[in-house]
Design an enzyme around this catalytic site. Structure first.
Site, PDB file in Angstrom:
ATOM      1  N   TYR A  95       0.788  -1.354   0.065  1.00  0.00           N
ATOM      2  CA  TYR A  95      -0.011  -0.153  -0.076  1.00  0.00           C
ATOM      3  C   TYR A  95       0.895   1.121  -0.058  1.00  0.00           C
ATOM      4  O   TYR A  95       0.512   2.172  -0.655  1.00  0.00           O
ATOM      5  CB  TYR A  95      -1.079  -0.021   1.108  1.00  0.00           C
ATOM      6  CG  TYR A  95      -2.350  -0.690   0.782  1.00  0.00           C
ATOM      7  CD1 TYR A  95      -3.396  -0.018   0.239  1.00  0.00           C
ATOM      8  CD2 TYR A  95      -2.351  -2.130   1.078  1.00  0.00           C
ATOM      9  CE1 TYR A  95      -4.536  -0.697  -0.111  1.00  0.00           C
ATOM     10  CE2 TYR A  95      -3.395  -2.800   0.879  1.00  0.00           C
ATOM     11  CZ  TYR A  95      -4.408  -2.241  -0.053  1.00  0.00           C
ATOM     12  OH  TYR A  95      -5.570  -2.773  -0.122  1.00  0.00           O
ATOM     13  N   GLU A 137      -9.141  -6.313   4.688  1.00  0.00           N
ATOM     14  CA  GLU A 137      -8.281  -7.643   4.009  1.00  0.00           C
ATOM     15  C   GLU A 137      -7.845  -8.441   4.947  1.00  0.00           C
ATOM     16  O   GLU A 137      -7.733  -9.854   4.672  1.00  0.00           O
ATOM     17  CB  GLU A 137      -7.215  -7.243   2.854  1.00  0.00           C
ATOM     18  CG  GLU A 137      -7.872  -6.176   1.831  1.00  0.00           C
ATOM     19  CD  GLU A 137      -7.046  -5.475   0.941  1.00  0.00           C
ATOM     20  OE1 GLU A 137      -5.915  -5.616   1.220  1.00  0.00           O
ATOM     21  OE2 GLU A 137      -7.605  -4.714   0.282  1.00  0.00           O
TER      22      GLU A 137
END
Length: 404
Positions: A95, A137
């Site tokens: 990310y 997630e």
């Protein structure tokens, strides 16, 4: 949490994102792959070439900016994307890489410096949004691994059987190499397959809907061989699977994922509408309903070019004959003379609202549909014009989600 000034700054960028969103995301992916070519192992190269991935990301960034003060409004979209990320194996440490290149793309396209208040606000907002994805997630990874028959990452499966369903669609029956139990799934979900093509620099991952009812000792995926056109390249992976993947070969799979699933808590009738290879999740739902919910009326509608392209026709006809709750209708837009002679279809042409009215009596049904984007646009518009409730309209994209 973001302060009011940061939220105000992010919201001020909404018009810019609406105008330049795709340009920003095109620049982003160029920067990302130049700086981190190892990520080419994750992304669908065909979607990159067609621009679908860039458009989908632009839409996601735009919606995040628009709802930055109420991120709960985009939670359904977050979960949909998170399912794909979990299936692909996206990691938390990736990310920051995405954020760095996305901010750089915004700088370059809009013409800003790194210390501009807009870039600073977006850096802060991205951190908050990334944390939302990472947490969602994390729960999905844990659930996929800890469920009965579940696993972490990719697990080897053997091609137990390979069946040609039509001129363009082939089914692969996949059993776990270790012969241990496999995870259950909900009708409509998909698996990711990791393919290493000999001579190719990068492995590639593709997602395919499961095309049979759950709770069997195998997974079945039914793959269309994508033949290229002037505007669309050959499907590298689909062609490889058709031409080179044989019975006995191994294929790494991630555990089933996806939020396009059959709602079995309702008792209202179900209408399943499939266009082309969009039949795969529809067949999974049809099989499950016919096996487990014989009291629930099901109408199955399949649109195809003709009988040569029409996969699983005999199976659907057999269910229609054997199950009291199943009706089926076939639409061919280019029937052969043999199709006409044998009356193998119920309508020639395309689906329209008048025809739907003629075969479906109750608009208080649950409608599920999947297929090419123009097909889904037509079906969606027809259902909305008819006044079908939004909560009763469900659809699935093959590939990155775009607007219909």
């Amino acid at each position: 949490m973001l302060d009011s000034k940061t939220i105000e700054t992010i919201k001020s960028t909404v018009p810019v994102l609406e105008d330049k969103g795709v340009e920003i995301t095109k620049r982003f992916y160029k920067l990302l792959f130049e700086n981190h070519p190892e990520l080419l192992n994750i992304f669908n190269h065909a979607n990159q070439k067609q621009g679908r991935q860039q458009t989908a990301l632009a839409n996601a960034v735009y919606q995040a900016a628009k709802h930055i003060d109420h991120l709960e409004n985009i939670l359904p979209a977050v979960k949909q994307i998170a399912h794909k990320h979990r299936s692909l194996g996206i990691k938390p440490e990736q990310y920051p890489i995405v954020g760095e290149n996305l901010l750089l793309a915004i700088q370059q396209v809009v013409g800003l410096q790194a210390d501009d208040p807009i870039i600073q606000a977006w850096a802060e907002a991205y951190g908050v949004i990334a944390d939302v994805f990472i947490n969602v997630e994390k729960e999905m990874y844990q659930a996929a691994e800890e469920q009965p028959g579940g696993w972490k990452g990719f697990r080897n499966f053997v091609v137990a059987k390979k069946v040609k369903e039509s001129d363009v669609i082939t089914s692969f029956y996949l059993q776990a190499e270790d012969r241990k139990p496999i995870a259950a799934y909900e009708p409509g979900q998909y698996i990711s397959v990791k393919v290493a093509i000999p001579g190719a620099e990068y492995t590639q991952i593709r997602q395919y809907s499961l095309s049979d009812s759950p709770n069997k000792d195998y997974y079945r995926m039914s793959v269309k061989k994508e033949v290229g056109t002037e505007v669309k390249p050959d499907g590298i992976i689909s062609n490889y699977l058709h031409d080179f993947l044989n019975e006995g070969d191994l294929l790494p799979l991630s555990a089933p994922a996806g939020d396009f699933t059959l709602d079995t808590n309702k008792d209202i009738p179900v209408v399943l509408i499939a266009g082309g290879v969009g039949l795969t999740p529809m067949i999974s739902m049809l099989n499950h309903l016919s096996e487990q919910y014989p009291h629930r009326p099901v109408t199955f509608i399949q649109a195809a070019k003709n009988s040569q392209i029409h996969a699983m026709r005999e199976h659907v006809v057999k269910l229609t004959q054997e199950k009291n709750n199943v009706r089926s209708f076939f639409i061919y837009d280019s029937p052969t003379e043999e199709d006409r002679k044998r009356q193998l279809y119920d309508k020639e042409g395309h689906i329209d609202l008048d025809w739907l009215h003629s075969v479906i009596e109750d608009k208080e049904s649950d409608f599920y549909f999947c297929g090419p984007v123009p097909f889904m646009e037509t079906v969606n518009k027809a259902l909305q014009t008819w006044g079908v409730k939004e909560d009763n309209i469900h659809f699935e994209f093959f590939g990155p989600a775009i607007s219909i």
